[in-house]
Write an enzyme that holds these catalytic residues in place. Structure first.
Site, PDB file in Angstrom:
ATOM      1  N   ASP A   1       0.937  -1.393  -0.030  1.00 49.88           N
ATOM      2  CA  ASP A   1      -0.235  -0.073  -0.066  1.00 49.88           C
ATOM      3  C   ASP A   1       1.174   1.127  -0.184  1.00 49.88           C
ATOM      4  OD1 ASP A   1      -1.360   2.135   1.209  1.00 49.88           O
ATOM      5  OD2 ASP A   1      -2.742   1.005   1.885  1.00 49.88           O
TER       6      ASP A   1
ATOM      7  N   TYR B   1      -8.345  14.697  -8.553  1.00 46.91           N
ATOM      8  CA  TYR B   1      -7.262  14.207  -9.602  1.00 46.91           C
ATOM      9  C   TYR B   1      -6.893  14.730  -9.914  1.00 46.91           C
ATOM     10  CZ  TYR B   1      -4.696  11.080 -13.010  1.00 46.91           C
ATOM     11  OH  TYR B   1      -3.603  10.036 -13.955  1.00 46.91           O
TER      12      TYR B   1
END
Ligand code: SER
Length: 314
Positions: A52, A142
């Site tokens: 992760d 984003y």
């Protein structure tokens, strides 16, 4: 570039990047990591490590254990999914990149390569032939993280002499691994439906142009940028472009090979995202500085996509 670590190695671009880098550097020199399960391209037995990107300690451990000199940081939440959960997109995209840069700085990694996107541009940038240097006022989370990421990479280069390199990818069309959570995903979906003999409902309007690139060009672009002689690089972030396409253009190209294909256009929230981005990109700096040149045009891509997807879906 001798030993590389890839984050997001099971994603649309990462999964094919692993294959190419393993061919070039040897299997043992490419450490594939992701939070997802390995796909057919990145098998668990083939040097895959669960990671992760928010887990900085684990990233540091892998970098030290494998003596990594280059990180390809591909893990990110894309535009459409980012609008569903902007807080998650911020965390993964910003903290993830910060962790990569910090681990690189602390552990003496030579180079960090991380893509930016056409999503870095907002509605006030020129729509056609958008240059490298122009207002960057994105309206998606984003895009916000991509602009901030570009600046952060530039900062680590200036402050710590970390060799950071980035390219603003257009929408990427691929046959091997499906994209996820992007606005430009419709292009891949269209080909998949066509090959399966199914009609497609497109969430972007027929006449909305966006910049695109076929995956083999996208992989070559990032590898060529990563390998370019640093003396030749006059900037840390480069526009790259291949073709300006509307959904209607892709539909027509597919119909040359699969005339029965039917598309219905029903725009949703992603239409607004698409309309905030450029139509075509000026990439002359990439062409001049490190010799970027795309090889695929629309029909060459369509032929290759259909052939490959037919093999997969038989
Ligand atoms: N393909 C990406 C998206 O649609 C753009 O970088 O979000």
């Amino acid at each position: 570039m001798k030993r590389v670590l890839i984050t997001g190695a099971c994603g649309q671009i990462g999964s094919e990047l692993v294959v190419h880098l393993r061919e070039a550097l040897g299997k043992e020199n490419v450490i594939a990591t992701d939070i997802k399960k390995p796909s057919q391209f990145v098998k668990e037995s083939d040097g895959f490590h669960y990671l992760d990107v928010l887990n900085r300690d684990e990233l540091a451990r892998l970098v030290v254990e494998f003596d990594v000199d280059t990180i390809f940081h591909m893990a990110a939440i894309l535009s459409a999914r980012g609008e569903q959960n902007p807080q998650l997109a911020y965390r993964v995209n910003m903290q993830g990149l910060m962790n990569v840069l910090e681990v690189a700085r602390e552990k003496g990694v030579a180079r960090v390569v991380c893509p930016s996107s056409i999503a870095a541009f907002g509605p006030d940038a020129p729509k056609e032939n958008t240059p490298d240097d122009t207002p960057l006022n994105p309206t998606t989370m984003y895009g916000v993280t991509k602009v901030a990421g570009e600046k952060l990479m530039q900062y680590y280069f200036l402050k710590y002499a970390l060799d950071t390199r980035s390219l603003r990818y257009p929408g990427i069309i691929s046959s091997e691994t499906a994209p996820g959570g992007g606005t430009t995903d419709y292009a891949v979906d269209m080909y998949v439906h066509a090959v399966k003999g199914e009609p497609y409902v497109c969430y972007i309007d027929r006449d909305t142009p966006l910049p695109f690139m076929y995956m083999p060009d996208a992989i070559r672009a990032i590898i060529e940028l990563a390998a370019a002689d640093s003396q030749r690089l006059k900037r840390r972030v480069y526009n790259v472009h291949a073709m300006r396409l509307t959904p209607g253009d892709i539909e027509m190209s597919i119909k040359k090979y699969l005339p029965e294909f039917q598309v219905e256009y029903r725009p949703d929230y992603r239409q607004e995202i698409a309309e905030s981005w450029p139509h075509s990109i000026d990439d002359h700096n990439a062409r001049t500085d490190w010799g970027w040149h795309p090889r695929y045009d629309l029909d060459a891509m369509t032929r290759d996509m259909i052939e490959r997807l037919k093999q997969k879906h038989q």
